[in-house]
Each structure stands twice: as structure tokens, then as C-alpha cells.
Design a protein around this motif. Structure first.
Motif, PDB file in Angstrom:
ATOM      1  N   SER A  74       0.601  -1.082   0.135  1.00 13.21           N
ATOM      2  CA  SER A  74       0.243  -0.157   0.063  1.00 13.21           C
ATOM      3  C   SER A  74       0.815   1.175  -0.220  1.00 13.21           C
ATOM      4  O   SER A  74       0.294   2.349  -0.290  1.00 13.21           O
ATOM      5  CB  SER A  74      -0.827  -0.037   1.291  1.00 13.21           C
ATOM      6  OG  SER A  74      -0.412   0.243   2.601  1.00 13.21           O
ATOM      7  N   ARG A  75       1.977   1.218   0.402  1.00 16.83           N
ATOM      8  CA  ARG A  75       3.027   2.277   0.377  1.00 16.83           C
ATOM      9  C   ARG A  75       3.973   2.288  -0.803  1.00 16.83           C
ATOM     10  O   ARG A  75       4.981   3.175  -0.854  1.00 16.83           O
ATOM     11  CB  ARG A  75       3.779   2.382   1.639  1.00 16.83           C
ATOM     12  CG  ARG A  75       3.081   2.314   2.983  1.00 16.83           C
ATOM     13  CD  ARG A  75       2.307   3.698   2.955  1.00 16.83           C
ATOM     14  NE  ARG A  75       1.768   3.926   4.233  1.00 16.83           N
ATOM     15  CZ  ARG A  75       0.291   4.272   4.333  1.00 16.83           C
ATOM     16  NH1 ARG A  75      -0.271   4.118   3.049  1.00 16.83           N
ATOM     17  NH2 ARG A  75      -0.444   4.463   5.036  1.00 16.83           N
ATOM     18  N   GLY A  76       3.506   1.560  -1.771  1.00 18.67           N
ATOM     19  CA  GLY A  76       4.497   1.543  -3.044  1.00 18.67           C
ATOM     20  C   GLY A  76       5.701   0.607  -2.918  1.00 18.67           C
ATOM     21  O   GLY A  76       6.579   0.909  -3.671  1.00 18.67           O
ATOM     22  N   LYS A  77       6.057  -0.120  -1.579  1.00 17.72           N
ATOM     23  CA  LYS A  77       7.087  -0.790  -1.448  1.00 17.72           C
ATOM     24  C   LYS A  77       6.993  -2.250  -1.863  1.00 17.72           C
ATOM     25  O   LYS A  77       7.209  -3.312  -1.225  1.00 17.72           O
ATOM     26  CB  LYS A  77       7.480  -0.679  -0.048  1.00 17.72           C
ATOM     27  CG  LYS A  77       7.965   0.411   0.474  1.00 17.72           C
ATOM     28  CD  LYS A  77       9.039   1.180   0.191  1.00 17.72           C
ATOM     29  CE  LYS A  77       9.504   2.324   0.673  1.00 17.72           C
ATOM     30  NZ  LYS A  77      10.811   2.738   0.385  1.00 17.72           N
ATOM     31  N   ILE A  78       6.881  -2.212  -3.332  1.00 15.01           N
ATOM     32  CA  ILE A  78       6.596  -3.684  -3.965  1.00 15.01           C
ATOM     33  C   ILE A  78       7.727  -4.445  -3.978  1.00 15.01           C
ATOM     34  O   ILE A  78       7.537  -5.623  -3.701  1.00 15.01           O
ATOM     35  CB  ILE A  78       6.196  -3.472  -5.472  1.00 15.01           C
ATOM     36  CG1 ILE A  78       4.827  -2.529  -5.343  1.00 15.01           C
ATOM     37  CG2 ILE A  78       5.899  -4.900  -6.019  1.00 15.01           C
ATOM     38  CD1 ILE A  78       4.638  -2.057  -6.814  1.00 15.01           C
ATOM     39  N   GLU A  79       8.835  -3.998  -3.939  1.00 13.49           N
ATOM     40  CA  GLU A  79      10.195  -4.803  -4.154  1.00 13.49           C
ATOM     41  C   GLU A  79      10.344  -5.340  -2.610  1.00 13.49           C
ATOM     42  O   GLU A  79      10.720  -6.393  -2.394  1.00 13.49           O
ATOM     43  CB  GLU A  79      11.445  -4.035  -4.435  1.00 13.49           C
ATOM     44  CG  GLU A  79      11.448  -3.544  -5.872  1.00 13.49           C
ATOM     45  CD  GLU A  79      11.395  -4.814  -6.730  1.00 13.49           C
ATOM     46  OE1 GLU A  79      12.198  -5.785  -6.532  1.00 13.49           O
ATOM     47  OE2 GLU A  79      10.612  -4.868  -7.907  1.00 13.49           O
ATOM     48  N   CYS A  80      10.057  -4.770  -1.638  1.00 14.59           N
ATOM     49  CA  CYS A  80      10.391  -5.068  -0.037  1.00 14.59           C
ATOM     50  C   CYS A  80       9.172  -6.151  -0.085  1.00 14.59           C
ATOM     51  O   CYS A  80       9.787  -7.344   0.537  1.00 14.59           O
ATOM     52  CB  CYS A  80      10.011  -3.980   0.765  1.00 14.59           C
ATOM     53  SG  CYS A  80      10.059  -4.361   2.368  1.00 14.59           S
ATOM     54  N   ALA A  81       8.067  -5.973  -0.467  1.00 14.80           N
ATOM     55  CA  ALA A  81       6.951  -7.078  -0.297  1.00 14.80           C
ATOM     56  C   ALA A  81       7.402  -8.523  -0.880  1.00 14.80           C
ATOM     57  O   ALA A  81       7.199  -9.375  -0.493  1.00 14.80           O
ATOM     58  CB  ALA A  81       5.697  -6.572  -0.801  1.00 14.80           C
ATOM     59  N   LYS A  82       7.827  -8.165  -2.216  1.00 13.86           N
ATOM     60  CA  LYS A  82       8.372  -9.356  -2.891  1.00 13.86           C
ATOM     61  C   LYS A  82       9.559 -10.109  -2.434  1.00 13.86           C
ATOM     62  O   LYS A  82       9.726 -11.128  -2.149  1.00 13.86           O
ATOM     63  CB  LYS A  82       8.866  -8.912  -4.333  1.00 13.86           C
ATOM     64  CG  LYS A  82       7.668  -8.412  -5.010  1.00 13.86           C
ATOM     65  CD  LYS A  82       7.919  -8.358  -6.698  1.00 13.86           C
ATOM     66  CE  LYS A  82       9.132  -7.502  -6.852  1.00 13.86           C
ATOM     67  NZ  LYS A  82       9.183  -7.244  -8.374  1.00 13.86           N
ATOM     68  N   ARG A  83      10.516  -9.358  -1.831  1.00 14.75           N
ATOM     69  CA  ARG A  83      11.607  -9.681  -0.986  1.00 14.75           C
ATOM     70  C   ARG A  83      11.233 -10.672   0.312  1.00 14.75           C
ATOM     71  O   ARG A  83      11.651 -11.695   0.216  1.00 14.75           O
ATOM     72  CB  ARG A  83      12.599  -8.757  -0.713  1.00 14.75           C
ATOM     73  CG  ARG A  83      14.046  -9.222   0.000  1.00 14.75           C
ATOM     74  CD  ARG A  83      15.015  -8.035  -0.007  1.00 14.75           C
ATOM     75  NE  ARG A  83      14.372  -6.889   0.798  1.00 14.75           N
ATOM     76  CZ  ARG A  83      14.104  -5.553   0.367  1.00 14.75           C
ATOM     77  NH1 ARG A  83      14.138  -5.509  -1.143  1.00 14.75           N
ATOM     78  NH2 ARG A  83      13.520  -4.713   0.899  1.00 14.75           N
TER      79      ARG A  83
END
Length: 135
Positions: A74-83
Motif C-alpha cells: 500500500s506504500r508502494g514498497k513492492i520490492e520489499c513485499a516481494k523480497r
């Protein structure tokens, strides 16, 4: 500290703060950088610790792991969520793998190719687990 308008001091300076309180404060006060640092530094250990938080007795409830990854998305931290989702694949906890599948579906809604690749990685990791358990 919080009532005095200094959640940053509570988050960064209080040494006896529980992990659950720390994560809660980071989310409540939109400190996703601190939360991201926490998971980058302690990812696999922390994911195993929080995978059952909030899931409760209801089958299929959302774990803290799922909710934190959804927060990152939701905060645009897609890479962090994927990691984090990829780190969770090394777990032998079935519920965590289900959370990873749900997250891959959400990530797929944001980026079709990334979601597809993540689902394939999840399926591959499940195949590896089933091969090990049948030996």
C-alpha cells in the motif's frame, strides 16, 4: 513519548519495546522505512516469529506477516513485499506458504509478470518440499 508527539523517539530509542509494539508503532505512525530496515536486517528470523500473530483460531485468518506485506504494498514498497515473500518460501510452515500465494496474487494485480514469476517460485518451492518429505 507518543502522547508528547514523539513516536520517533519511542520507535528508535526505547530499548525494551517488544517486537509487536515496535511493528505496531511503525505502522500506526507510517514509519515504513524503520519497518523495512527491521525486515531487511532480520527477515527470515522475524518472519517465522510473526507468521502466526493475528491469525487466531479461525482457519484462513490473516497473519501479521501478510498484513505487513500488504502494508508495504500500500506504500508502494513492492520490492520489499516481494523480497519478504521470497524469504518466506524457505519456511516449512504451510500457512506461511499460503500467505505467500495470497501476496503473489496481490502483487500480480499490480504487476502481472512479477506476480506470475513469484507464483512460479512458490510452486517450485512447494515441489521441493514435497520431494524432500517423500524421501
Amino acid at each position: 513519548l507518543i502522547r508528547r508527539g514523539r513516536p520517533d523517539l519511542a520507535i528508535n530509542e526505547l530499548k525494551g519495546l517488544s517486537m509487536e509494539a515496535y511493528i505496531d508503532l511503525c505502522i500506526q505512525y507510517d514509519r515504513f522505512e524503520d519497518l523495512e530496515t527491521l525486515f531487511n536486517d532480520n527477515g527470515s528470523t522475524l518472519i517465522h516469529e510473526i507468521c502466526d500473530w493475528g491469525r487466531g483460531d479461525i482457519n484462513g485468518g490473516y497473519s501479521a506477516f501478510f498484513c505487513i506485506c500488504a502494508y508495504f504494498l500500500s506504500r508502494g514498497k513492492i520490492e520489499c513485499a516481494k523480497r519478504l515473500t521470497r524469504v518466506s518460501l524457505s519456511s516449512d510452515i504451510d500457512e506461511l506458504r499460503v500467505d505467500a500465494m495470497k501476496l503473489a496474487a496481490v502483487i500480480g494485480a499490480l504487476d502481472k509478470n512479477d506476480g506470475k514469476n513469484l507464483l512460479e517460485e512458490i510452486m517450485d518451492s512447494m515441489d521441493e518440499v514435497s520431494l524432500v518429505s517423500t524421501r
